[in-house]
Write a protein that holds these residues in place. Structure first.
Motif, PDB file in Angstrom:
ATOM      1  N   GLY A 201     -66.412  90.806  38.499  1.00  0.00           N
ATOM      2  CA  GLY A 201     -66.327  92.173  38.778  1.00  0.00           C
ATOM      3  C   GLY A 201     -66.748  93.128  37.593  1.00  0.00           C
ATOM      4  O   GLY A 201     -67.341  92.567  36.632  1.00  0.00           O
ATOM      5  N   GLY A 202     -66.408  94.209  37.579  1.00  0.00           N
ATOM      6  CA  GLY A 202     -66.571  95.229  36.544  1.00  0.00           C
ATOM      7  C   GLY A 202     -65.630  94.986  35.069  1.00  0.00           C
ATOM      8  O   GLY A 202     -66.271  94.574  33.849  1.00  0.00           O
ATOM      9  N   GLY A 203     -64.447  94.331  35.480  1.00  0.00           N
ATOM     10  CA  GLY A 203     -63.414  94.106  34.317  1.00  0.00           C
ATOM     11  C   GLY A 203     -63.015  92.766  34.237  1.00  0.00           C
ATOM     12  O   GLY A 203     -62.454  92.283  33.263  1.00  0.00           O
ATOM     13  N   GLY A 352     -68.144  90.316  43.934  1.00  0.00           N
ATOM     14  CA  GLY A 352     -67.908  91.125  42.652  1.00  0.00           C
ATOM     15  C   GLY A 352     -69.408  91.817  42.233  1.00  0.00           C
ATOM     16  O   GLY A 352     -70.521  91.087  42.679  1.00  0.00           O
ATOM     17  N   GLY A 353     -69.457  92.883  41.932  1.00  0.00           N
ATOM     18  CA  GLY A 353     -70.796  93.738  41.790  1.00  0.00           C
ATOM     19  C   GLY A 353     -71.831  93.048  40.964  1.00  0.00           C
ATOM     20  O   GLY A 353     -72.729  92.888  41.030  1.00  0.00           O
ATOM     21  N   MET A 354     -71.201  92.320  39.755  1.00  0.00           N
ATOM     22  CA  MET A 354     -72.098  91.827  38.712  1.00  0.00           C
ATOM     23  C   MET A 354     -72.737  90.597  39.442  1.00  0.00           C
ATOM     24  O   MET A 354     -73.703  90.158  38.802  1.00  0.00           O
ATOM     25  CB  MET A 354     -71.104  91.152  37.796  1.00  0.00           C
ATOM     26  N   THR A 355     -72.352  90.059  40.697  1.00  0.00           N
ATOM     27  CA  THR A 355     -73.003  88.816  41.090  1.00  0.00           C
ATOM     28  C   THR A 355     -74.382  89.212  41.745  1.00  0.00           C
ATOM     29  O   THR A 355     -75.190  88.451  42.164  1.00  0.00           O
ATOM     30  CB  THR A 355     -72.281  88.015  42.056  1.00  0.00           C
ATOM     31  N   ARG A 356     -74.606  90.583  41.674  1.00  0.00           N
ATOM     32  CA  ARG A 356     -76.117  91.050  42.369  1.00  0.00           C
ATOM     33  C   ARG A 356     -77.101  90.814  41.030  1.00  0.00           C
ATOM     34  O   ARG A 356     -78.172  90.936  41.371  1.00  0.00           O
ATOM     35  CB  ARG A 356     -76.010  92.506  42.294  1.00  0.00           C
ATOM     36  N   MET A 357     -76.674  90.300  39.833  1.00  0.00           N
ATOM     37  CA  MET A 357     -77.543  90.271  38.895  1.00  0.00           C
ATOM     38  C   MET A 357     -78.403  88.739  39.116  1.00  0.00           C
ATOM     39  O   MET A 357     -77.561  87.625  38.978  1.00  0.00           O
ATOM     40  CB  MET A 357     -76.723  90.235  37.423  1.00  0.00           C
ATOM     41  N   PRO A 358     -79.673  88.711  39.030  1.00  0.00           N
ATOM     42  CA  PRO A 358     -80.317  87.617  39.463  1.00  0.00           C
ATOM     43  C   PRO A 358     -79.883  86.477  38.406  1.00  0.00           C
ATOM     44  O   PRO A 358     -79.656  85.204  38.768  1.00  0.00           O
ATOM     45  CB  PRO A 358     -81.689  87.705  39.209  1.00  0.00           C
ATOM     46  N   PRO A 378     -71.592  91.896  48.160  1.00  0.00           N
ATOM     47  CA  PRO A 378     -70.359  91.114  47.171  1.00  0.00           C
ATOM     48  C   PRO A 378     -69.309  92.082  46.885  1.00  0.00           C
ATOM     49  O   PRO A 378     -68.174  91.796  46.467  1.00  0.00           O
ATOM     50  CB  PRO A 378     -71.026  90.772  45.898  1.00  0.00           C
ATOM     51  N   GLU A 379     -69.229  93.507  47.086  1.00  0.00           N
ATOM     52  CA  GLU A 379     -68.175  94.213  46.667  1.00  0.00           C
ATOM     53  C   GLU A 379     -67.424  94.695  47.946  1.00  0.00           C
ATOM     54  O   GLU A 379     -66.391  95.135  47.943  1.00  0.00           O
ATOM     55  CB  GLU A 379     -68.696  95.295  46.092  1.00  0.00           C
ATOM     56  N   GLN A 380     -67.980  94.135  49.295  1.00  0.00           N
ATOM     57  CA  GLN A 380     -67.231  94.670  50.412  1.00  0.00           C
ATOM     58  C   GLN A 380     -66.599  93.217  51.212  1.00  0.00           C
ATOM     59  O   GLN A 380     -66.294  93.385  52.231  1.00  0.00           O
ATOM     60  CB  GLN A 380     -68.482  95.167  51.243  1.00  0.00           C
TER      61      GLN A 380
END
Ligand code: AMP
Length: 631
Positions: A201-203, A352-358, A378-380
């Motif tokens: 995630g973010g943190g 977690g949002g960061m797993t959208r990064m390819p 991944p955030e929902q």
């Protein structure tokens, strides 16, 4: 056992450190319930003002910088913890942390102390109101998720927070288990499976290794899934509470600051507002680079000092590499604690949002040697999984689609808006299909792959599941590139589509959850419509095929005609010109309106040109032989 009434409302809640969500499952499957403004996420931030009721969520977060002492963020880190354990953290917090009753950590503001449960209750209350407004019914019960490593005190504190918010927490569910449930894991596996849930995630970063034991919790529900959560055992967890997207944002900020120092001849001092702008720009650049290869960044440093630079995905990935490596080190630790090898893991779920990064997806895929699950947001996904468990507990699973077969055919869009079906309706899962496609325009270097679902022959009448570009194909004449498209549907109904151009090896892929958001009655309607329109659809498909083939004829015959015109009887050449022109008119009319086009007229015009051009081909071949260099 007390079986709840079928209509009982139980929602799923992801009570997160930074953000919280509430979700609900109806016959279309789980979905997040947004607030009145359509926002799915509620920031887990509470402002305890001196002279006004507390504010929760977006408003509290928006003004956090102005009110650091009474704005409480990340209260989840305090839940069920002793003050003594958190002494080090207390020094870094902008608000006051004090010792409450029984030595528990509490928050102090405006002469009052608040237990973390009370603050969490304010967040839960806001979520409850959000759910009630969205559903139009009272909500009194919820499944609430917690990290797998939460101890009994932390779980009890979460239950207490629910009680204070007027919510009975009918189940505390582990976050990784929830993520797996959202993907339907555990419902279809014939034998035990090992699942890894990778949550960046973010943190924070968390990884969990789960064991799914099908049939471990036989219940009285039709699906045999009365207590879905009991199917999952947590074998190991690992993580890092200060590793996440914020760290990458900081590296991007440093990169921008270094560029500024170079351009302005020395380090620039940052006012708090410029720093805020910079942080925002860095995060936005990072997010944009998940889709683009490069992103322009423009920052105003004050005093007329404007900086413009371009950051590439390759640069971002090299900054991210050490952070990603740290997450993989945690994965290694968790696997070793669980006594499992990376290649023995059956499925990997991304959260977690960061797993959208390819770059993150690829690194995780390489590490485990398989494509991770990323089809759901991944955030929902944790909130959605909590809703799945809630529906099980409320006895509301019966009306869900059973996914032992593919309910609607799966295919891709081809030229002219037609559909090429790769996997037919009612195929058993798992299923796989491969088909070759090509380009329709000379020198085409990008191909858009549009994945659709449905029984009709035209894309316009099907459900769109997703699109992706296969880029960087070397320029070749139309029809020459060999593009292999592969569809793989696994036991959980998740579809991986990949496209490879054979000559260049260029590859692109997408993952989708075709049955997500699909209701039984919708499947029935689409099936009925396909029968009702079968005759029309076939005719339109024939028109589209004819248009494609006739266009190729026009091109090839037209080219040959130009090449050998000087060898032809002028009357014959004029006859061919006329036939090409009339076929071209018919093709253009059919392109404009394939529904109204007359397939027979088109077929006749094509046939007439084909027959008339036989002599042309003979003459063209003779000319080629003549022109061949003598040995
Ligand atoms: P979470 O804590 O799960 O909400 O994740 C938030 C983190 O995900 C933040 O660092 C975001 O900047 C990051 N994030 C969100 N969307 C994307 C994206 N499309 N690409 C890369 N990072 C993203």
């Amino acid at each position: 056992m007390n079986v709840p009434a079928p209509t009982e409302v139980i929602v799923g809640i992801d009570l997160g450190t930074t953000n919280s969500l509430v979700a609900w499952q109806d016959q279309r499957g789980p979905r997040v319930l947004p607030d009145a403004e359509g926002r799915p996420i509620l920031p887990s931030v509470v402002r305890l003002a001196a002279d006004a009721p507390p504010t929760v969520g977006h408003a509290a977060r928006a003004h956090a910088v102005e009110h650091p002492q009474d704005t409480i963020a990340s209260v989840k880190r305090l839940m069920g913890r002793d003050f003594a354990e958190l002494r080090a953290l207390a020094e870094r917090l902008p608000f006051a942390l004090v010792e409450g009753s029984r030595g528990m950590a509490c928050v102090a503001a405006h002469g009052r102390t608040f237990a973390p449960e009370e603050i969490s209750a304010m967040i839960l209350s806001a979520l409850r109101q959000q759910a009630e407004a969205a559903l139009g019914q009272p909500v009194r019960k919820a499944v609430v998720t917690v990290p797998a490593y939460f101890d009994d005190a932390q779980r009890q504190a979460t239950r207490d927070a629910g009680r204070l918010a007027g919510i009975e927490v009918v189940r505390i569910l582990n976050e990784p288990t929830a993520a797996a449930l959202a993907y339907g894991i555990g419902q279809h596996a014939p034998q035990p499976e090992t699942i890894v849930v990778y949550d960046l995630g973010g943190g924070t970063f968390d990884v969990s290794v789960l064991n799914v034991v099908p049939g471990a919790a036989e219940g009285d529900d039709a699906s045999g899934m009365n207590d879905a959560g009991d199917l999952f055992q947590v074998l190991a967890t690992a993580g890092d509470t200060s590793l996440g997207g914020d760290d990458l944002d900081r590296l991007v900020m440093e990169r921008i600051e270094a560029a500024a120092a170079e351009q302005f001849g020395g380090a620039v001092s940052l006012t708090p507002s410029v720093r805020q702008t910079l942080r925002h720009a860095a995060e936005q650049a990072k997010i944009a680079l998940s889709h683009a290869d490069t992103v322009p960044v423009a920052i105003e440093f004050g005093g007329g000092r404007g900086l413009e630079l371009v950051i590439s995905r390759a640069e971002l990935e090299s900054m991210a590499a050490p952070l990603i490596e740290r997450t993989l080190a945690c994965c290694r630790r968790a696997l070793s604690d669980a006594g499992i090898a990376a290649d023995a893991v059956d499925r990997i779920v991304l959260v977690g949002g960061m797993t959208r990064m390819p770059g993150v997806r690829e690194a995780v895929g390489r590490f485990f040697g398989r494509v991770p699950y990323s089809a759901l947001d991944p955030e929902q996904v944790v909130a959605m999984g909590a809703a799945v468990q809630a529906a099980v507990l409320a006895g509301r699973r019966r009306d869900l689609l059973l996914l032992d077969v593919i309910p609607l055919s799966l295919g891709i869009e081809t030229v002219g808006g037609a559909v090429a079906k790769l996997i037919m309706r009612n195929s058993a899962v798992p299923a796989r299909a491969v088909e070759m496609f090509s380009t329709s325009v000379d020198g085409q270097v990008n191909v858009l792959i549009h994945v659709v679902q449905g029984e009709r022959e035209l894309v316009a009448d099907c459900r769109s599941l997703g699109r992706f570009d296969l880029r960087g194909i070397p320029p070749m004449p139309a029809g020459v590139p060999q593009i292999e498209v592969e569809f793989v549907v696994d036991v959980n109904g998740i579809l991986d589509v990949s496209a490879v151009e054979r000559r260049s090896g260029r590859r692109a892929a997408i993952q989708v959850a075709p049955s997500h958001g699909l209701a039984r009655d919708e499947v029935d309607r689409m099936e009925r419509e396909s029968f009702a329109h079968a005759r029309d659809d076939m005719r339109i498909h024939r028109v589209i095929d004819l248009v494609v083939n006739a266009s190729l004829d026009i091109k090839w015959i037209g080219d040959a005609l130009q090449r050998v015109r000087s060898d032809l009887d002028p009357a014959y050449a004029a006859d061919l010109d006329g036939r090409i022109a009339s076929l071209r008119n018919a093709v253009e009319a059919a392109r404009r309106d394939p529904v109204a086009a007359n397939a027979d007229v088109l077929a006749e015009a094509k046939q007439a040109l084909d027959v008339a051009s036989v002599r042309l081909h003979e003459i063209a071949i003779a000319r080629s032989l003549r022109e061949m260099p003598a040995r």
